[in-house]
Design a protein around this motif. Structure first.
Motif, PDB file in Angstrom:
ATOM      1  N   GLN A 341       0.257  -0.977  -0.005  1.00  0.00           N
ATOM      2  CA  GLN A 341       0.360   0.360   0.045  1.00  0.00           C
ATOM      3  C   GLN A 341       0.752   1.454  -0.114  1.00  0.00           C
ATOM      4  N   LEU A 345       1.412  -0.327  -5.326  1.00  0.00           N
ATOM      5  CA  LEU A 345       0.570   0.548  -5.637  1.00  0.00           C
ATOM      6  C   LEU A 345      -0.063   2.219  -4.746  1.00  0.00           C
ATOM      7  N   ILE A 346      -0.425   2.179  -6.187  1.00  0.00           N
ATOM      8  CA  ILE A 346      -1.597   3.816  -5.468  1.00  0.00           C
ATOM      9  C   ILE A 346      -2.580   3.960  -5.468  1.00  0.00           C
ATOM     10  N   ASP A 348      -5.181   5.480  -4.475  1.00  0.00           N
ATOM     11  CA  ASP A 348      -6.566   5.841  -5.592  1.00  0.00           C
ATOM     12  C   ASP A 348      -6.423   5.704  -6.998  1.00  0.00           C
ATOM     13  N   PHE A 349      -5.715   5.427  -7.093  1.00  0.00           N
ATOM     14  CA  PHE A 349      -5.174   5.156  -8.564  1.00  0.00           C
ATOM     15  C   PHE A 349      -6.370   4.206  -9.452  1.00  0.00           C
ATOM     16  N   SER A 350      -6.774   3.495 -10.239  1.00  0.00           N
ATOM     17  CA  SER A 350      -7.501   2.613 -10.161  1.00  0.00           C
ATOM     18  C   SER A 350      -6.452   1.691 -10.513  1.00  0.00           C
ATOM     19  N   ILE A 352      -6.087  -0.490 -13.718  1.00  0.00           N
ATOM     20  CA  ILE A 352      -5.275   0.335 -14.685  1.00  0.00           C
ATOM     21  C   ILE A 352      -3.989   0.935 -14.880  1.00  0.00           C
ATOM     22  N   GLU A 353      -4.830   2.337 -14.106  1.00  0.00           N
ATOM     23  CA  GLU A 353      -3.600   2.898 -14.097  1.00  0.00           C
ATOM     24  C   GLU A 353      -2.541   2.216 -12.961  1.00  0.00           C
ATOM     25  N   ASN A 354      -2.652   1.476 -12.587  1.00  0.00           N
ATOM     26  CA  ASN A 354      -1.307   0.955 -10.933  1.00  0.00           C
ATOM     27  C   ASN A 354      -0.774  -0.407 -12.340  1.00  0.00           C
ATOM     28  N   LYS A 377      -4.924  -0.918 -20.648  1.00  0.00           N
ATOM     29  CA  LYS A 377      -6.795  -1.337 -20.014  1.00  0.00           C
ATOM     30  C   LYS A 377      -6.233  -3.023 -20.446  1.00  0.00           C
ATOM     31  N   ASP A 395     -12.079  -0.237 -13.346  1.00  0.00           N
ATOM     32  CA  ASP A 395     -11.863   0.952 -13.609  1.00  0.00           C
ATOM     33  C   ASP A 395     -11.954   0.994 -11.260  1.00  0.00           C
ATOM     34  N   ILE A 396     -12.089   0.294 -11.038  1.00  0.00           N
ATOM     35  CA  ILE A 396     -11.923   0.851  -9.942  1.00  0.00           C
ATOM     36  C   ILE A 396     -10.875   1.055  -8.850  1.00  0.00           C
ATOM     37  N   SER A 397     -10.759   1.668  -8.114  1.00  0.00           N
ATOM     38  CA  SER A 397      -9.437   1.799  -7.354  1.00  0.00           C
ATOM     39  C   SER A 397      -8.712   1.565  -6.540  1.00  0.00           C
TER      40      SER A 397
ATOM     41  N   SER B   6      -8.205   7.021 -12.681  1.00  0.00           N
ATOM     42  CA  SER B   6      -9.160   7.029 -11.391  1.00  0.00           C
ATOM     43  C   SER B   6      -9.638   9.105 -11.082  1.00  0.00           C
ATOM     44  N   ARG B   8     -12.095   9.193  -9.147  1.00  0.00           N
ATOM     45  CA  ARG B   8     -13.219   8.049  -7.952  1.00  0.00           C
ATOM     46  C   ARG B   8     -13.935   8.980  -7.662  1.00  0.00           C
TER      47      ARG B   8
END
Lengths: 499, 356
Positions: A341, A345-346, A348-350, A352-354, A377, A395-397, B6, B8
């Motif tokens: 954490q 990983l970030i 708050d990032f999705s 995909i972004e991670n 994606k 798409d979720i964080s 995100s 979010r």
């Protein structure tokens, strides 16, 4: 005192964290509460200690109905809890920590440290806890800090003691000592709830075991009539392999050579001194040791996150000391960091972004400036499928995933690109049994494919199960080296600094 | 809206809370008016004037957009800072530096029309960027907190402006008070509706602000640089792990923020003021912080928040004229909006049925 929970239920929105839970503990009894992360153990204990109110159900202590409005009331009724993460002020002494919140005072509101110290000494000797009341917390080893927490709740007259994952931070020797303490508490008639996900511990110490799964008690067992395998199946709800099979393998070519590596802290104190090691292809090198003995810094140096002071790191015959993380990544060295954490990983990032966190600049995912979200994606979907990440959307964080799924995502990300060397730190920390099995099999699969693996873990069992060779870190040095399948007791001694 | 990155923040966070905060703040402001002795009739008149003065006519809308232009530009910069985890209090100073550069280029060069404007805007942007770069560099190299350094640089900028306005080749001929020469006509940003009515003040700077909104949106969400900004802002450790150089990222983010604030200053000079006077920045750099917060550091949010604040300013003037209510009420309303935005839980507690 005798505790009885009657049909306790608690929901958070649509999630039933606890449903219809019945549980009893007698005085002089140790009840093991076994369950995976997210099984509802924490919610149940938060209800018992007055942090949450149950939606329905009752708490009976000595057959008296109790309704706790807050933790203080639970405390008064004799319920005390030792949390996994200690609630201690590092710069305070043992006594000051213990009396925090209930300080005895003399006239003019002056803290009566003398009386307090006497009380601490009395409890400490009564239960053979052996704690110096004047020592500073930050100077004490973790095992002793835990005893301070125990004295803290005993001083508040706790009769029902709850321990949340108490052995997670202890060395094998400290665990043995801790079990002695629990036994002596039991003898004096305390009711004890021991929360854990370690099977052999409940078998060793508990009188009775309740298994929690998805918010329900799914079974009760007695240590004499059950075993590891049965308990694991109860806990996970299907058959699990507790030990990943690992066939013997000839080690390959030399992959990584560390020579005389030393790291100094900002204050010029040595953190690591003269580390020498060699890693080959097809080899898993386990780093054992109690946390805080230089393993973290060693791995940071290997991955470019920390500057080494002196020494050499040679990878495939190429010097690669003190180069940037990006260059190290380009060499095919992949890193599963110990704190997913904080580092891996970030939150708050999705997803995909991670997935592109350490590859976003490569030409698969961007052309110099513009990011290629479509490819990102696709890659995220591929990893989610291939590495069995349980989520309904990419798409979720990331912080919406469970610990096990976060870890699988991270491992998928690191293992799915070209890789020659895997550095895995605490790969299964806070991960459920089902995922542990999967992660272990992935690590072994990587090794069988010719990848060299450095495995850093404070779980000795994990080290022994996976490693071809084991080294032990103690106070910034490699203190011992063992072949695979060595006796855990001897390795445990080395972890405590005994050669 | 894309589904890759995100965003979010849910609907309620992005839209509902700012809208309710604005509504609450205006109501409370009017209540304050009544409690301080005005009749409810005047309060009603003030409310109507507030609306008519901001959106009631073409000229009202023109004033709203005029006031919104520098706010949007500077707030976009502050939003970039927020995304990278930086709290840039220095937009005011960056606006002053940008404005000063714009004035000098505006009166001292004789260039053809379009080229002169571009030169003026570029100079403003570069000087703003340079001024913010100082804070970014200090943070990256020494760890000095950007809040402190930008506040101090603001103070320096104010005094620098005073000094600058008294330099003989800058000060207007024949004047003893601190005021600069006026920029040449070729350096002025043309008014959008000049053909329709030359008194409508909204100028091409507003179009530049809208383009900037789109560019910043693209930058933040669709480029590697924006990804780096957001990664550093959300989790410094993880960004280092991912191979990002946080120090460099902080410097770039801070400089981009200054670039936009400098552009705001230049647009204000070239579009409205035509020359520099002490205090020409008029607190826009501070209002822009509020706009960036209200817009939740999202470029589209900043656009709407900027227009809202522009409307409050334009409507406030009308309120002062036709209802004889002090312009200070607008400041109170703006402050209340920010307090409600900063305390979303308060709003959720006040209107639980909306957030069910």
């Amino acid at each position: 005192m005798k505790l009885k929970l009657n049909a306790i239920s608690k929901s958070f929105g649509p999630v039933k964290a606890n449903s219809n839970i019945n549980l009893t503990v007698d005085n002089g009894e140790i009840l093991g509460l076994l369950g995976e992360n997210g099984a509802g153990k924490t919610t149940l204990m938060n209800i018992l200690t007055g942090l949450y109110k149950p939606d329905s159900g009752t708490i009976l202590i000595d057959n008296q109905l109790k309704e706790f409005q807050n933790p203080r009331e639970a405390n008064k009724s004799g319920v005390g809890m030792v949390h996994q993460h200690f609630m201690l002020v590092p710069v305070f002494s043992v006594t000051e920590n213990i009396i925090l919140g209930t300080e005895p005072t003399t006239r003019f509101n002056k803290i009566d440290l003398k009386t307090a110290t006497d009380k601490v000494v009395k409890i400490s000797s009564e239960y053979k806890l052996d704690v110096d009341p004047n020592a500073l917390i930050e100077k004490l080893p973790v095992g002793i800090q835990q005893r301070v927490e125990i004295i803290k709740i005993l001083l508040r007259n706790a009769e029902i003691l709850i321990f949340d994952e108490p052995t997670a931070v202890l060395t094998p020797q400290e665990v043995t000592e801790f079990f002695e303490i629990i036994k002596s508490l039991k003898k004096t008639g305390k009711a004890i709830i021991f929360i854990t996900h370690k099977l052999h511990e409940v078998l060793e110490i508990c009188d009775r075991i309740n298994v929690l799964r998805r918010g329900k008690i799914v079974g009760e067992a007695f240590p004499t009539k059950t075993n590891n395998k049965k308990l694991a199946e109860l806990m996970v709800g299907r058959t699990v392999k507790l030990r990943t099979s690992r066939r013997k393998m000839e080690k390959g070519k030399e992959l990584l050579k560390v020579n005389n590596l030393s790291i100094l802290s900002d204050k010029k104190e040595p953190i690591l001194t003269n580390i020498d090691l060699v890693l080959h292809q097809n080899e898993i090198l386990g780093i054992a040791g109690v946390q805080g003995n230089g393993q973290t810094e060693f791995i940071e140096a290997l991955t470019g996150l920390r500057k080494a002071s002196t020494g050499k790191i040679v990878y495939f015959g190429k010097e690669c000391i003190n180069i940037t993380p990006r260059k190290i990544h380009a060499l095919g060295i992949r890193h599963i960091p110990e704190d997913r954490q904080k580092q891996g990983l970030i939150g708050d990032f999705s997803l995909i972004e991670n997935i592109i966190l350490n590859t976003y600049y490569e030409k698969d995912f961007s052309n110099n400036l513009k990011l290629n979200w479509l490819n990102a994606k696709k890659e995220a979907r591929r990893i989610i499928n291939q590495y069995d990440v349980r989520t309904n959307s990419e798409d979720i964080s990331a912080n919406k995933l469970s610990g096990g799924n976060q870890q699988k995502l991270l491992i998928g990300r690191e293992m799915s690109r070209s890789i020659n060397l895997l550095i895995a730190s605490q790969p299964t920390r806070g991960v459920d049994v089902g995922s542990i099995e999967y992660i272990h099999s992935q690590i072994i699969k990587a090794r069988n494919k010719g990848i060299g693996v450095i495995l850093n873990s404070t779980e000795l069992e994990e080290i022994i199960a996976l490693s071809d060779r084991i080294i032990v870190f103690y106070e910034g040095k490699i203190i011992a080296e063992f072949p695979s399948n060595s006796d855990p007791k001897i390795i445990g001694l080395a972890m405590a600094g005994v050669k | 809206m894309s589904h890759y990155f995100s965003n979010r923040e849910t609907f309620k966070e992005i839209i509902l809370i700012p809208v309710i905060a604005t509504f609450l703040a205006i109501s409370l402001g009017l209540l304050l008016l009544i409690f301080s002795g005005s009749s409810s009739e005047i309060a009603l008149k003030a409310l109507i004037a507030l609306f008519l003065g901001s959106f009631g006519s073409l000229s009202a809308i023109s004033e709203t957009f005029t006031a919104a232009t520098p706010l949007i530009l500077a707030a976009l910069g502050i939003a970039i800072g927020f995304r990278a985890g930086l709290f840039n209090i220095g937009a005011e100073g960056q606006i002053i530096l940008g404005g000063m550069a714009a004035v000098i280029i505006g009166f001292s060069f004789h260039l053809p029309f379009v080229f002169h404007i571009i030169f003026v805007l570029l100079a403003g942007a570069l000087f703003g960027a340079f001024y913010a770069f100082i804070s970014g560099w200090l943070k990256a190299v020494t760890g000095a907190h950007e809040v402190i350094t930008t506040i101090m640089l603001n103070l320096i900028a104010y005094r620098l402006l005073d000094f600058f306005l008294r330099i003989s080749w800058i000060q207007k001929e024949g004047r003893n008070d601190p005021i600069s020469k006026s920029i040449l006509e070729t350096a002025e940003l043309p008014r959008i509706f000049y053909v329709l009515d030359p008194n409508l003040r909204v100028h091409t700077g507003f179009l530049i602000a809208i383009i900037a909104v789109l560019v910043v949106y693209w930058l933040i969400f669709h480029t590697t640089i924006g990804y780096e900004f957001r990664a550093v802002g959300k989790n410094l450790e993880a960004s280092r792990y991912g191979g990002i150089n946080p120090a460099l990222t902080i410097i770039i983010a801070m400089s981009s923020a200054g670039l936009l604030a400098g552009l705001a200053g230049a647009s204000q000079i070239a579009g409205i003021l035509g020359r520099a006077t002490p205090g020409f920045s008029a607190g826009i750099g501070f209002d822009a912080i509020a706009v960036a917060l209200l817009g939740r550091a999202h470029p589209i949010g900043v656009l709407f928040a900027g227009i809202l604040f522009g409307a409050l300013i334009a409507g406030g003037r009308e309120m002062q004229v036709s209802a004889d209510v002090s312009l200070d009420l607008i400041t109170v309303i703006q402050a209340l909006i920010i307090i409600f935005i900063a305390a979303p839980i308060l709003i959720q507690k006040l209107f639980p049925w909306i957030f069910k």
